[in-house]
Scaffold this motif. Structure first.
Motif, PDB file in Angstrom:
ATOM      1  N   TYR A  69       0.532  -1.455   0.159  1.00 17.00           N
ATOM      2  CA  TYR A  69      -0.078  -0.231   0.101  1.00 17.00           C
ATOM      3  C   TYR A  69       0.608   1.197  -0.056  1.00 17.00           C
ATOM      4  O   TYR A  69       0.443   1.885  -0.730  1.00 17.00           O
ATOM      5  CB  TYR A  69      -0.880   0.218   1.031  1.00 17.00           C
ATOM      6  CG  TYR A  69      -2.089  -0.550   1.131  1.00 17.00           C
ATOM      7  CD1 TYR A  69      -2.834  -1.720  -0.292  1.00 17.00           C
ATOM      8  CD2 TYR A  69      -3.365  -1.536   2.293  1.00 17.00           C
ATOM      9  CE1 TYR A  69      -3.750  -1.910  -0.493  1.00 17.00           C
ATOM     10  CE2 TYR A  69      -4.009  -1.784   2.013  1.00 17.00           C
ATOM     11  CZ  TYR A  69      -4.390  -2.172   1.146  1.00 17.00           C
ATOM     12  OH  TYR A  69      -5.840  -2.982   0.508  1.00 17.00           O
ATOM     13  N   THR A  70       2.038   1.713   0.670  1.00 22.59           N
ATOM     14  CA  THR A  70       3.023   2.177   1.121  1.00 22.59           C
ATOM     15  C   THR A  70       3.829   2.476  -0.694  1.00 22.59           C
ATOM     16  O   THR A  70       3.643   3.571  -0.322  1.00 22.59           O
ATOM     17  CB  THR A  70       3.551   2.801   2.018  1.00 22.59           C
ATOM     18  OG1 THR A  70       4.667   1.632   1.900  1.00 22.59           O
ATOM     19  CG2 THR A  70       2.807   2.339   3.229  1.00 22.59           C
ATOM     20  N   VAL A  76      -0.722   6.930   2.111  1.00 29.77           N
ATOM     21  CA  VAL A  76      -0.626   5.702   3.283  1.00 29.77           C
ATOM     22  C   VAL A  76       1.113   6.247   3.745  1.00 29.77           C
ATOM     23  O   VAL A  76       0.279   5.579   5.050  1.00 29.77           O
ATOM     24  CB  VAL A  76      -0.673   4.646   2.495  1.00 29.77           C
ATOM     25  CG1 VAL A  76      -0.887   3.788   3.256  1.00 29.77           C
ATOM     26  CG2 VAL A  76      -2.145   4.260   1.713  1.00 29.77           C
ATOM     27  N   ARG A  77       1.124   6.665   3.079  1.00 23.38           N
ATOM     28  CA  ARG A  77       2.862   6.792   3.947  1.00 23.38           C
ATOM     29  C   ARG A  77       2.537   7.675   5.417  1.00 23.38           C
ATOM     30  O   ARG A  77       3.611   7.372   6.810  1.00 23.38           O
ATOM     31  CB  ARG A  77       4.010   7.485   2.957  1.00 23.38           C
ATOM     32  CG  ARG A  77       4.716   6.565   2.258  1.00 23.38           C
ATOM     33  CD  ARG A  77       5.707   7.212   1.339  1.00 23.38           C
ATOM     34  NE  ARG A  77       5.813   6.451  -0.028  1.00 23.38           N
ATOM     35  CZ  ARG A  77       6.073   6.654  -0.879  1.00 23.38           C
ATOM     36  NH1 ARG A  77       6.466   8.143  -1.165  1.00 23.38           N
ATOM     37  NH2 ARG A  77       6.064   6.058  -2.238  1.00 23.38           N
TER      38      ARG A  77
END
Length: 78
Positions: A69-70, A76-77
């Motif tokens: 995801y990152t 999202v980070r």
């Protein structure tokens, strides 16, 4: 892209954990067939081992999903 990755991770985890069905039907040697024989003979330590294997597999795949995801979505980070 994130929903596609989420569904794909679930399918991959279910496929590995569902090896008991495939190996049982086709008679292939492997951890699925071993666990199926353990269920038939009530070998509880072997059954527990397969359940732990499936649980750890799910955790590892979904932790890899969080890492992915990152990489895919920079929002999202943070």
């Amino acid at each position: 892209m994130l929903p596609v990755i989420t569904i794909l991770a679930g399918v991959i985890a279910f496929t590995f954990a569902g090896s008991i069905l495939v190996e049982g039907i086709f008679g292939w040697p492997g951890i699925g067939n071993y666990s199926l024989q353990a269920i038939r003979s009530s070998d509880f330590p072997a059954i527990q081992c397969f359940v732990i294997y499936a649980a750890v597999l799910y955790v590892v795949i979904y932790e890899g999903l969080n890492f992915l995801y990152t990489v895919v979505d920079p929002r999202v980070r943070s």
